[in-house]
Scaffold this active site. Structure first.
Site, PDB file in Angstrom:
ATOM      1  N   LYS A 187       0.735  -1.296  -0.075  1.00 48.61           N
ATOM      2  CA  LYS A 187      -0.086   0.218   0.003  1.00 48.61           C
ATOM      3  C   LYS A 187       1.000   1.295   0.184  1.00 48.61           C
ATOM      4  O   LYS A 187       0.717   2.308  -0.674  1.00 48.61           O
ATOM      5  CB  LYS A 187      -0.968   0.084   1.116  1.00 48.61           C
ATOM      6  CG  LYS A 187      -1.643   1.254   1.551  1.00 48.61           C
ATOM      7  CD  LYS A 187      -2.413   1.568   0.490  1.00 48.61           C
ATOM      8  CE  LYS A 187      -3.293   2.984   0.358  1.00 48.61           C
ATOM      9  NZ  LYS A 187      -3.144   3.826   1.288  1.00 48.61           N
ATOM     10  N   ASN A 191       1.043   4.292  -2.822  1.00 46.25           N
ATOM     11  CA  ASN A 191       0.929   5.831  -2.467  1.00 46.25           C
ATOM     12  C   ASN A 191       2.130   6.294  -3.076  1.00 46.25           C
ATOM     13  O   ASN A 191       1.890   7.644  -3.522  1.00 46.25           O
ATOM     14  CB  ASN A 191       0.946   5.882  -1.033  1.00 46.25           C
ATOM     15  CG  ASN A 191      -0.468   5.808  -0.533  1.00 46.25           C
ATOM     16  OD1 ASN A 191      -1.237   4.857  -0.926  1.00 46.25           O
ATOM     17  ND2 ASN A 191      -0.680   6.316   0.695  1.00 46.25           N
ATOM     18  N   GLU A 194       1.443   7.056  -6.736  1.00 42.91           N
ATOM     19  CA  GLU A 194       0.088   7.772  -6.648  1.00 42.91           C
ATOM     20  C   GLU A 194       0.773   9.344  -6.609  1.00 42.91           C
ATOM     21  O   GLU A 194       0.649  10.372  -7.184  1.00 42.91           O
ATOM     22  CB  GLU A 194      -0.545   7.610  -5.379  1.00 42.91           C
ATOM     23  CG  GLU A 194      -2.000   8.455  -5.016  1.00 42.91           C
ATOM     24  CD  GLU A 194      -2.686   8.211  -3.887  1.00 42.91           C
ATOM     25  OE1 GLU A 194      -3.027   7.263  -3.638  1.00 42.91           O
ATOM     26  OE2 GLU A 194      -2.747   9.119  -3.147  1.00 42.91           O
TER      27      GLU A 194
HETATM   28  P1  NBP Z   1      -8.284   9.730  10.679  1.00 47.08           P
HETATM   29  O1  NBP Z   1      -6.827   9.255  10.262  1.00 47.08           O
HETATM   30  O2  NBP Z   1      -8.625  11.347  10.659  1.00 47.08           O
HETATM   31  O3  NBP Z   1      -8.516   9.190  12.142  1.00 47.08           O
HETATM   32  C1  NBP Z   1      -9.665   9.758  13.093  1.00 47.08           C
HETATM   33  C2  NBP Z   1     -10.226   8.460  13.665  1.00 47.08           C
HETATM   34  O4  NBP Z   1      -9.144   8.156  14.651  1.00 47.08           O
HETATM   35  C3  NBP Z   1     -11.509   8.940  14.603  1.00 47.08           C
HETATM   36  O5  NBP Z   1     -12.398   7.865  14.658  1.00 47.08           O
HETATM   37  C4  NBP Z   1     -10.624   9.055  16.022  1.00 47.08           C
HETATM   38  O6  NBP Z   1     -11.845   8.863  16.762  1.00 47.08           O
HETATM   39  C5  NBP Z   1      -9.748   8.049  15.949  1.00 47.08           C
HETATM   40  N1  NBP Z   1      -8.718   8.268  16.965  1.00 47.08           N
HETATM   41  C6  NBP Z   1      -7.753   9.132  17.122  1.00 47.08           C
HETATM   42 BR1  NBP Z   1      -7.476  10.451  15.921  1.00 47.08          BR
HETATM   43  N2  NBP Z   1      -6.912   9.148  18.309  1.00 47.08           N
HETATM   44  C7  NBP Z   1      -7.505   7.964  18.602  1.00 47.08           C
HETATM   45  C8  NBP Z   1      -6.906   6.984  19.762  1.00 47.08           C
HETATM   46  N3  NBP Z   1      -6.052   7.513  20.488  1.00 47.08           N
HETATM   47  N4  NBP Z   1      -7.742   6.067  20.152  1.00 47.08           N
HETATM   48  C9  NBP Z   1      -8.910   5.568  19.638  1.00 47.08           C
HETATM   49  N5  NBP Z   1      -9.261   6.122  18.213  1.00 47.08           N
HETATM   50  C10 NBP Z   1      -8.512   7.270  18.050  1.00 47.08           C
HETATM   51  O7  NBP Z   1      -9.555   8.992  10.022  1.00 47.08           O
HETATM   52  P2  NBP Z   1      -9.615   8.543   8.218  1.00 47.08           P
HETATM   53  O8  NBP Z   1      -9.080   9.604   7.580  1.00 47.08           O
HETATM   54  O9  NBP Z   1     -10.793   8.025   8.114  1.00 47.08           O
HETATM   55  O10 NBP Z   1      -8.458   7.630   8.088  1.00 47.08           O
HETATM   56  C11 NBP Z   1      -8.213   6.293   9.117  1.00 47.08           C
HETATM   57  C12 NBP Z   1      -6.719   5.744   8.492  1.00 47.08           C
HETATM   58  O11 NBP Z   1      -7.157   5.178   7.045  1.00 47.08           O
HETATM   59  C13 NBP Z   1      -5.880   6.602   8.458  1.00 47.08           C
HETATM   60  O12 NBP Z   1      -4.565   5.606   8.788  1.00 47.08           O
HETATM   61  C14 NBP Z   1      -5.493   6.944   7.131  1.00 47.08           C
HETATM   62  O13 NBP Z   1      -4.191   7.239   6.755  1.00 47.08           O
HETATM   63  C15 NBP Z   1      -6.016   5.677   6.241  1.00 47.08           C
HETATM   64  N6  NBP Z   1      -6.485   6.134   5.049  1.00 47.08           N
HETATM   65  C16 NBP Z   1      -7.290   7.180   4.922  1.00 47.08           C
HETATM   66  C17 NBP Z   1      -7.682   7.354   3.406  1.00 47.08           C
HETATM   67  C18 NBP Z   1      -8.320   8.605   3.247  1.00 47.08           C
HETATM   68  O14 NBP Z   1      -8.788   8.938   2.115  1.00 47.08           O
HETATM   69  N7  NBP Z   1      -8.907   9.496   4.172  1.00 47.08           N
HETATM   70  C19 NBP Z   1      -7.243   6.555   2.447  1.00 47.08           C
HETATM   71  C20 NBP Z   1      -6.710   5.424   2.784  1.00 47.08           C
HETATM   72  C21 NBP Z   1      -6.222   5.248   4.047  1.00 47.08           C
HETATM   73  P3  NBP Z   1     -12.429  10.459  17.505  1.00 47.08           P
HETATM   74  O15 NBP Z   1     -13.698  10.304  16.838  1.00 47.08           O
HETATM   75  O16 NBP Z   1     -12.841  10.030  18.981  1.00 47.08           O
HETATM   76  O17 NBP Z   1     -11.483  11.568  17.465  1.00 47.08           O
END
Ligand code: NBP
Length: 474
Positions: A187, A191, A194
């Site tokens: 993955k 990227n 990408e």
């Molecule tokens: P984020 O990377 O923005 O993470 C937000 C989530 O993490 C929320 O549910 C938040 O809970 C939780 N969280 C955090 Br911040 N700290 C925490 C902790 N200490 N314990 C438990 N939960 C915690 O979300 P995302 O953009 O959906 O991405 C998720 C993963 O997928 C990341 O690794 C990202 O790199 C990867 N990814 C993202 C994409 C994209 O397009 N966004 C694509 C491919 C992969 P809360 O609501 O309580 O703050």
């Protein structure tokens, strides 16, 4: 809820919420948990009905764990880094032997291996699974790249194969990538590719806008034309055509977006491992650097007044404009092929180094649907990489080589001269051409570097005419 859920998911931000809905829409019962409980409640309120009662919210981890069938399968989609360790620390004491945690975030593959080792000592399985496709992919079908225990993969396989996007032949865009952190590694390289392709697209935009003087609607049409080219047709070009047309309050949004590109680390990690293993991937390196310089806004604003580009811009003619569109298409086509090539070479070298035995044809096949670098070129690339059908592989390889070696290459070189003369920075295009030219030469000028190293440091050198190590008193 009386019956237990088939799977659980922690983290209801963009990716987690959409993937959970996708899993429920495919007919599986899924329990969800989020650190901030209000988000879980809102999620169930918003989407519980659409799922036909298949989405189940939990307020506590204890409740969440109790709601899952054995062996428990728990997807983590929390922020990469410390939050993943934090969640594992909270979850693992509540789990039973053979339960499976699947980290679908963008974790570093070495972190994944560390977590796998730590959890294995507790009898728990940990799968590092790359996911690509952004929120749309997560909702409708992403490309999934799981790595880790094969036995654990078999337990999650029926769900993951249903949830994944489909390739050109209708097969799921998911395979067991391999052992250890190989899923997150693949993955990460995805990227890196990408980053490289996005940079050559940005440079194409710069050339067309600043040399060709094309307007946004014209740019949209030009990129729509590129999307008809069978080597270029791709998700990234498709969204580019839409971006140029998008208006807000009567203004084209693209003209008002700050030019500082963000990054979360996967591009940089790709360049680090490429350097560690000695794999030449200049376009990925340059794409990371280009994001760095783009963010150096203050320095660029200051130096713009000092650094005078000594160029005489020529006015472009109508036929010159037409020619430019074709030149950019040719350059994009060849450079895109070389971006994929750099990523595949890195995966291949790493697979050998770590004895992962990765299947390159299958990896490019699962990029055909759902993911950000999906493109029609992947059909030929998958065929060329598949040793099972030697004849088809040779024919696809020859087709790719014919494209790289043909007249389009001359057109690309002319475009690079024009960009240089016009003062348009195109480092990723140059890097791709440098990649091609370096491998096109059996002899490079580094004999001089060896001589210099021996001159000032007595490092010694090898010769072309006799065996052994030599030193000269220069
Ligand atoms: P984020 O990377 O923005 O993470 C937000 C989530 O993490 C929320 O549910 C938040 O809970 C939780 N969280 C955090 Br911040 N700290 C925490 C902790 N200490 N314990 C438990 N939960 C915690 O979300 P995302 O953009 O959906 O991405 C998720 C993963 O997928 C990341 O690794 C990202 O790199 C990867 N990814 C993202 C994409 C994209 O397009 N966004 C694509 C491919 C992969 P809360 O609501 O309580 O703050």
């Amino acid at each position: 809820m009386s019956a237990k859920s088939n799977i659980g998911l922690v983290g209801l931000a963009t990716m987690g919420a959409n993937l959970a809905r996708n899993i429920a829409n495919k007919g599986f019962h899924i329990s969800v948990f989020n650190r901030t409980t209000e988000k879980t409640e809102k999620f169930i309120q918003d989407f519980g009905k659409e799922s036909g009662g298949k989405l189940h919210g939990s307020k506590t981890l204890k409740e969440f764990i109790a709601s899952l069938e054995a062996p428990r399968k728990i997807i983590l989609l929390v922020k990469a880094g410390q939050p993943v360790d934090d969640m594992i620390a909270e979850l693992s004491p509540l789990l039973d032997k053979n339960d499976i945690i699947i980290d679908c975030g963008n974790s570093h593959f070495k972190d994944t291996e560390r977590r796998q080792n730590a959890l294995a000592s507790q009898g728990l399985n940990f799968i590092g699974c790359g996911i690509s496709g952004g929120e749309e992919g997560a909702l409708h079908g992403p490309s999934l790249m799981p790595g880790g225990s094969k036995a654990a993969w078999e337990k999650i396989r029926p769900i993951f194969e249903k949830v994944a996007a489909k390739d050109f032949a209708g097969k799921p865009c998911v395979i067991h990538i391999g052992d250890l952190g190989s899923g997150h590694f693949v993955k990460m390289v995805h990227n890196g590719i990408e980053y490289a392709i996005m940079q050559i697209l940005a440079e194409s935009y710069d050339i067309l806008k600043n040399i060709g003087k094309f307007t946004n609607p014209e740019l949209s049409k030009i990129f729509a034309g590129y999307n008809k080219n069978s080597n270029l047709k791709s998700f990234l070009i498709e969204i580019t055509t839409k971006i140029f047309n998008k208006k807000e309050d009567g203004k084209f949004i693209i003209d008002y977006i700050k030019d500082a590109a963000g990054q979360k680390g996967t591009g940089k990690w790709t360049t680090e491992i490429a350097h560690d293993l000695g794999v030449y991937s200049p376009t990925i390196n340059v794409a990371v650097d280009a994001r760095i310089v783009s963010g150096d806004t203050k320095v660029r604003e200051m130096s713009q007044g000092m650094l005078k580009q000594n160029i005489t811009a020529k006015k472009i003619t109508i036929s010159g404009k037409k020619n430019l569109i074709k030149q950019v298409e040719n350059a994009l086509e060849l450079a895109t092929i070389l971006c994929y090539e750099q990523g595949i070479s890195l995966i291949s070298k790493t697979s050998k180094e770590f004895d992962w035995k990765l299947n390159l044809a299958e990896i490019t096949r699962i990029w055909q649907g759902g993911c950000i670098i999906r493109s029609s070129y992947l059909k030929d690339l998958t065929t060329a990489l598949n040793p099972a059908n030697e004849k088809a592989a040779m024919s696809a390889f020859q087709k790719i080589m014919k494209t790289l070696n043909g007249d389009k290459q001359k057109s690309w070189r002319k475009l690079m001269s024009l960009a240089m003369e016009s003062g348009i920075p195109t480092p990723a295009f140059y890097a791709c051409l440098g990649y091609f030219d370096s491998y096109a030469k059996a002899r490079l000028p580094q004999n001089l570097i060896q001589a210099q190293r021996d001159f000032f440091g007595a490092h010694g050198y090898e010769r072309t005419d006799k065996e052994g190590s030599f030193h000269t008193e220069w």
